[in-house]
Design a protein around this motif. Structure first.
Motif, PDB file in Angstrom:
ATOM      1  N   HIS A 167      42.698  30.860  47.783  1.00  0.00           N
ATOM      2  CA  HIS A 167      42.976  30.479  46.979  1.00  0.00           C
ATOM      3  C   HIS A 167      41.805  30.895  45.549  1.00  0.00           C
ATOM      4  N   LYS A 168      40.688  30.665  45.719  1.00  0.00           N
ATOM      5  CA  LYS A 168      39.779  31.260  45.198  1.00  0.00           C
ATOM      6  C   LYS A 168      40.066  33.467  45.086  1.00  0.00           C
ATOM      7  N   LEU A 169      40.687  33.397  45.728  1.00  0.00           N
ATOM      8  CA  LEU A 169      40.739  35.549  45.661  1.00  0.00           C
ATOM      9  C   LEU A 169      41.768  35.216  45.027  1.00  0.00           C
ATOM     10  N   ARG A 170      43.269  34.808  44.738  1.00  0.00           N
ATOM     11  CA  ARG A 170      44.404  34.266  44.406  1.00  0.00           C
ATOM     12  C   ARG A 170      43.945  34.403  42.863  1.00  0.00           C
ATOM     13  N   GLN A 171      42.565  33.550  42.545  1.00  0.00           N
ATOM     14  CA  GLN A 171      42.211  33.665  40.860  1.00  0.00           C
ATOM     15  C   GLN A 171      41.682  34.455  40.755  1.00  0.00           C
ATOM     16  N   TYR A 172      40.987  35.102  40.682  1.00  0.00           N
ATOM     17  CA  TYR A 172      39.846  35.988  40.937  1.00  0.00           C
ATOM     18  C   TYR A 172      39.946  37.372  40.642  1.00  0.00           C
ATOM     19  N   VAL A 173      41.104  37.314  41.731  1.00  0.00           N
ATOM     20  CA  VAL A 173      41.984  39.176  41.652  1.00  0.00           C
ATOM     21  C   VAL A 173      42.040  40.339  41.443  1.00  0.00           C
ATOM     22  N   GLU A 174      42.779  39.758  40.169  1.00  0.00           N
ATOM     23  CA  GLU A 174      42.300  40.868  39.168  1.00  0.00           C
ATOM     24  C   GLU A 174      41.260  41.555  38.775  1.00  0.00           C
ATOM     25  N   TRP A 175      40.268  40.566  38.341  1.00  0.00           N
ATOM     26  CA  TRP A 175      38.341  40.549  38.314  1.00  0.00           C
ATOM     27  C   TRP A 175      38.224  41.537  38.978  1.00  0.00           C
ATOM     28  N   ILE A 176      38.497  41.367  40.391  1.00  0.00           N
ATOM     29  CA  ILE A 176      37.683  42.244  41.307  1.00  0.00           C
ATOM     30  C   ILE A 176      38.902  42.902  41.757  1.00  0.00           C
ATOM     31  N   GLY A 177      39.632  43.861  41.592  1.00  0.00           N
ATOM     32  CA  GLY A 177      40.182  44.799  41.395  1.00  0.00           C
ATOM     33  C   GLY A 177      40.236  45.408  41.138  1.00  0.00           C
ATOM     34  N   TRP A 178      39.890  45.387  39.502  1.00  0.00           N
ATOM     35  CA  TRP A 178      39.371  46.054  38.263  1.00  0.00           C
ATOM     36  C   TRP A 178      37.943  46.500  38.538  1.00  0.00           C
ATOM     37  N   GLY A 179      36.901  45.370  38.926  1.00  0.00           N
ATOM     38  CA  GLY A 179      35.967  45.796  38.623  1.00  0.00           C
ATOM     39  C   GLY A 179      35.909  47.062  40.264  1.00  0.00           C
ATOM     40  N   VAL A 180      36.635  47.076  41.584  1.00  0.00           N
ATOM     41  CA  VAL A 180      36.764  48.081  42.928  1.00  0.00           C
ATOM     42  C   VAL A 180      37.402  49.827  41.910  1.00  0.00           C
ATOM     43  N   LEU A 181      37.675  48.832  40.848  1.00  0.00           N
ATOM     44  CA  LEU A 181      38.756  50.249  41.070  1.00  0.00           C
ATOM     45  C   LEU A 181      37.124  51.474  40.295  1.00  0.00           C
ATOM     46  N   ILE A 182      36.542  50.632  38.839  1.00  0.00           N
ATOM     47  CA  ILE A 182      35.829  51.078  38.255  1.00  0.00           C
ATOM     48  C   ILE A 182      34.424  51.676  38.962  1.00  0.00           C
ATOM     49  N   LEU A 183      34.431  50.550  40.153  1.00  0.00           N
ATOM     50  CA  LEU A 183      32.892  50.635  40.949  1.00  0.00           C
ATOM     51  C   LEU A 183      33.819  52.622  41.909  1.00  0.00           C
ATOM     52  N   GLY A 184      34.538  52.836  42.368  1.00  0.00           N
ATOM     53  CA  GLY A 184      35.482  53.695  42.837  1.00  0.00           C
ATOM     54  C   GLY A 184      35.267  55.062  42.696  1.00  0.00           C
ATOM     55  N   VAL A 185      35.512  54.736  41.013  1.00  0.00           N
ATOM     56  CA  VAL A 185      35.769  55.912  39.691  1.00  0.00           C
ATOM     57  C   VAL A 185      34.514  56.281  39.563  1.00  0.00           C
ATOM     58  N   LEU A 186      33.641  55.371  39.288  1.00  0.00           N
ATOM     59  CA  LEU A 186      31.456  55.714  39.249  1.00  0.00           C
ATOM     60  C   LEU A 186      31.304  56.173  40.433  1.00  0.00           C
ATOM     61  N   ALA A 187      31.696  56.446  41.453  1.00  0.00           N
ATOM     62  CA  ALA A 187      31.225  56.766  42.413  1.00  0.00           C
ATOM     63  C   ALA A 187      31.159  57.985  43.181  1.00  0.00           C
ATOM     64  N   TYR A 188      32.997  57.891  43.170  1.00  0.00           N
ATOM     65  CA  TYR A 188      33.428  59.757  42.629  1.00  0.00           C
ATOM     66  C   TYR A 188      32.693  60.523  41.639  1.00  0.00           C
ATOM     67  N   ILE A 189      32.565  59.854  40.296  1.00  0.00           N
ATOM     68  CA  ILE A 189      31.921  60.782  39.742  1.00  0.00           C
ATOM     69  C   ILE A 189      30.076  61.176  39.997  1.00  0.00           C
ATOM     70  N   ILE A 190      29.874  60.323  40.051  1.00  0.00           N
ATOM     71  CA  ILE A 190      28.099  60.089  40.764  1.00  0.00           C
ATOM     72  C   ILE A 190      28.201  60.979  41.651  1.00  0.00           C
ATOM     73  N   TYR A 191      29.302  61.288  43.079  1.00  0.00           N
ATOM     74  CA  TYR A 191      28.679  62.036  43.803  1.00  0.00           C
ATOM     75  C   TYR A 191      29.958  63.916  43.024  1.00  0.00           C
ATOM     76  N   THR A 192      30.726  63.850  42.972  1.00  0.00           N
ATOM     77  CA  THR A 192      30.956  64.647  42.378  1.00  0.00           C
ATOM     78  C   THR A 192      30.293  65.844  41.218  1.00  0.00           C
ATOM     79  N   VAL A 193      28.800  64.985  40.294  1.00  0.00           N
ATOM     80  CA  VAL A 193      28.219  65.236  39.468  1.00  0.00           C
ATOM     81  C   VAL A 193      26.671  65.538  41.073  1.00  0.00           C
ATOM     82  N   SER A 194      26.743  64.867  41.660  1.00  0.00           N
ATOM     83  CA  SER A 194      25.390  65.360  42.624  1.00  0.00           C
ATOM     84  C   SER A 194      25.474  66.578  43.708  1.00  0.00           C
ATOM     85  N   ASN A 195      26.814  66.377  43.593  1.00  0.00           N
ATOM     86  CA  ASN A 195      27.123  68.333  45.146  1.00  0.00           C
ATOM     87  C   ASN A 195      27.200  68.933  43.794  1.00  0.00           C
TER      88      ASN A 195
END
Length: 195
Positions: A167-195
């Protein structure tokens, strides 16, 4: 529009399907060889749909993942140059493969322990271990530990949290989903820039 909530609800429906356990085992098996979507994406909602079976589902996922890893090791040992390397190049995984090679050179077969929690896909380690002729028994032990740790962590958290967690996960799934997506994009950008 609640994109992640709809996806979450769909995953929970699929997780209750009568053949869901077989599908989980199959996905876990092929994910260790070539499938791009992580097993955890199916395991988590399945465990949430049936918290009392969470540890059994983790066992299924870990067992089939290790079996898939053994098949990938054999493929890597006998068909790396002719089949796997062209596939790695075509899909643009050369940098990931080179990173796996560097980690193997530095840590040996025990890097497979890290593969259970690293951003580098487990399949890259299984195929590379076979291609490099790493000792099979340590590879198998490391695979069992790494995959069990990841899947039993997910299963254990769900079993511990039970319905309240769902129930808690369903309540916050939008925040979690967008947060993970943003972190994934940031990690990809950092990885691309560092290589």
């Amino acid at each position: 529009m609640k994109i992640f909530t709809k996806m979450y609800d769909a995953c929970l429906r699929w997780a209750r399907h009568q053949y869901a356990v077989y599908i989980l085992g199959f996905i876990s098996f092929i994910e260790s060889i070539f499938f791009p979507i992580p097993t955890a994406v199916m395991l988590a909602p399945m465990a949430l749909a049936k918290p009392n079976r969470a540890l059994w589902l983790a066992f299924i996922a870990a067992t089939t993942s290790v079996l898939g890893g053994v098949v990938a090791y054999i493929i890597g040992a006998f068909a790396f140059e002719s089949w796997v390397l062209p596939w790695i190049i075509e899909l643009g995984y050369e940098s990931t493969y080179n990173r796996a090679l560097d980690w193997f050179a530095e840590y040996g077969v025990w890097v497979v322990l890290v593969a259970g929690f690293s951003p580098v896909p487990y399949k890259m380690f299984t195929l590379t271990a076979g291609a490099l002729g790493m000792a099979f028994v340590p590879f198998l032990i490391a695979s069992i530990i790494a995959r069990s740790a990841q899947f039993f962590l997910i299963g254990g958290l769900v079993k511990w949290g039970g319905e309240q967690m769902e129930h808690k996960l369903r309540q916050y799934v939008e925040w979690i989903g967008w947060g993970v997506l943003i972190l994934g994009v940031l990690a990809y950008i950092i990885y691309t820039v560092s290589n």
